[in-house]
Write an enzyme that holds these catalytic residues in place. Sequence first.
Site, PDB file in Angstrom:
ATOM      1  N   HIS A   1       3.078   5.385  13.535  1.00 33.65           N
ATOM      2  CA  HIS A   1       1.964   5.717  12.639  1.00 33.65           C
ATOM      3  C   HIS A   1       0.618   5.376  13.250  1.00 33.65           C
ATOM      4  O   HIS A   1      -0.422   5.637  12.644  1.00 33.65           O
ATOM      5  CB  HIS A   1       2.119   4.996  11.300  1.00 33.65           C
ATOM      6  CG  HIS A   1       1.630   3.576  11.267  1.00 33.65           C
ATOM      7  ND1 HIS A   1       1.948   2.643  12.233  1.00 33.65           N
ATOM      8  CD2 HIS A   1       0.828   2.934  10.379  1.00 33.65           C
ATOM      9  CE1 HIS A   1       1.375   1.494  11.923  1.00 33.65           C
ATOM     10  NE2 HIS A   1       0.695   1.634  10.812  1.00 33.65           N
TER      11      HIS A   1
ATOM     12  N   HIS B   1       2.559   7.206   5.755  1.00 34.48           N
ATOM     13  CA  HIS B   1       3.267   6.377   6.734  1.00 34.48           C
ATOM     14  C   HIS B   1       3.736   5.029   6.165  1.00 34.48           C
ATOM     15  O   HIS B   1       4.192   4.162   6.894  1.00 34.48           O
ATOM     16  CB  HIS B   1       2.459   6.179   8.038  1.00 34.48           C
ATOM     17  CG  HIS B   1       1.073   5.628   7.880  1.00 34.48           C
ATOM     18  ND1 HIS B   1       0.013   6.131   8.602  1.00 34.48           N
ATOM     19  CD2 HIS B   1       0.568   4.633   7.132  1.00 34.48           C
ATOM     20  CE1 HIS B   1      -1.087   5.460   8.289  1.00 34.48           C
ATOM     21  NE2 HIS B   1      -0.773   4.542   7.401  1.00 34.48           N
TER      22      HIS B   1
ATOM     23  N   ASP C   1       0.862  -1.185   0.000  1.00 33.54           N
ATOM     24  CA  ASP C   1       0.000   0.000   0.000  1.00 33.54           C
ATOM     25  C   ASP C   1       0.897   1.233   0.000  1.00 33.54           C
ATOM     26  O   ASP C   1       1.011   1.940   1.001  1.00 33.54           O
ATOM     27  CB  ASP C   1      -0.948  -0.001   1.193  1.00 33.54           C
ATOM     28  CG  ASP C   1      -2.093   0.996   1.028  1.00 33.54           C
ATOM     29  OD1 ASP C   1      -2.092   1.724   0.010  1.00 33.54           O
ATOM     30  OD2 ASP C   1      -2.969   1.049   1.906  1.00 33.54           O
TER      31      ASP C   1
END
Length: 397
Positions: free
Chosen positions: A326, A270, A74
Amino acid sequence: MSYVEMPGAKVPIRLWTDPATIEDSALQQLRNVATLPWIKGLAVMPDVHYGKGATVGSVIAMRGAVCPAAVGVDIGCGMSAVKTSLTANDLPGDLSRLRSRIEQAIPVGRGMHDDPVDPGRLHGFPTGGWDEFWGRFGGVAEAVRFRHERAEKQMGTLGSGNHFVEVCTDTTGSVWLMLHSGSRNIGKELAEHHIGIAQKLPHNQGLIDRDLAVFVADTPQMAAYRNDLFWAQEYAKYNRAIMMGLLKDVIRKEFRKARPTFEQEISCHHNYVAEERYEGMDLLVTRKGAIRAGSGDYGIIPGSMGTGSYIVKGLGNDKSFNSASHGAGRRMSRNAAKRRFSTKDLEEQTRGVECRKDSGVVDEIPAAYKPIEQVIDQQRDLVEVVAKLKQVVCVKG
């Protein structure tokens, strides 16, 4: 707390948490990363836990190399938040309609828009660079170019897993909007494409873990990955900006009489790579489950769907490569959470939050995560708290 240092093969491992609380599999991953020939530093955040290739909650600084699996699939995943002029007194007693309106405006899960969102119709959205951004899509890996239409329709969508959209209140009663998402399927496709290439390169064949395969500087493979990586990171940032624009439109319509206004947005990746300089060296810094926390940098550290989040300001600690956690970080896997908890547990732990409470999100139950207050306390030398938020509406993918 200040950091604890553990010896590593090439560099010391700096941990902003008690090593005894880290699962053995994650500790082994950290030791594996510290063996890489190109590594110049490794910092470990208090939300650290086992991940694919590299641990979530780690900051890996390398010279002339980058590990695509350490970035993750991601690419550019991160957070956005904005403070509004609304207060808790403006919110209705029943928030189900508001959640429904948000879900109608922002597709969740694998959903996408019927037609690409036109940013020009979003109030105040900065459209400069939009056409140039999409024009650069023709330069990404040929293997994923056929995803162009899907990528356009997924721009401004949430996704699933731990991604969310929230309406929150802070300790003063102010209402905030917050969301968490990344580069959607196109980022995943690009990541998997390049990870596959890296694992076949000759210089990676002797690594202790094939998931730590890297691209090295001054090679065509590195050039291609950097191009696609930075494009996907930009996609993720645009994706969050489009969603925030859609969310603001919902708030304007639902609270028309209050005429809400919005402060400047806070946005932070992040899962990403940045070019930064430390100790006279130009390094590629990979933050996997970590945010940049340079001096004065605003960041967002969320908890779980029932415990709240923090807006923070970085203190610029070079020992952490100007980084912070994060989020709260998982303390058990999704499968373990599903085995241990029921929908009744979920209802109890999300009491007072307008959100899904069905079996499809039991793996996101608050008890599956570390206590967010403890995580914040362990990084007092990395960030200062600006605001503490508590969600009242949570939309999950």
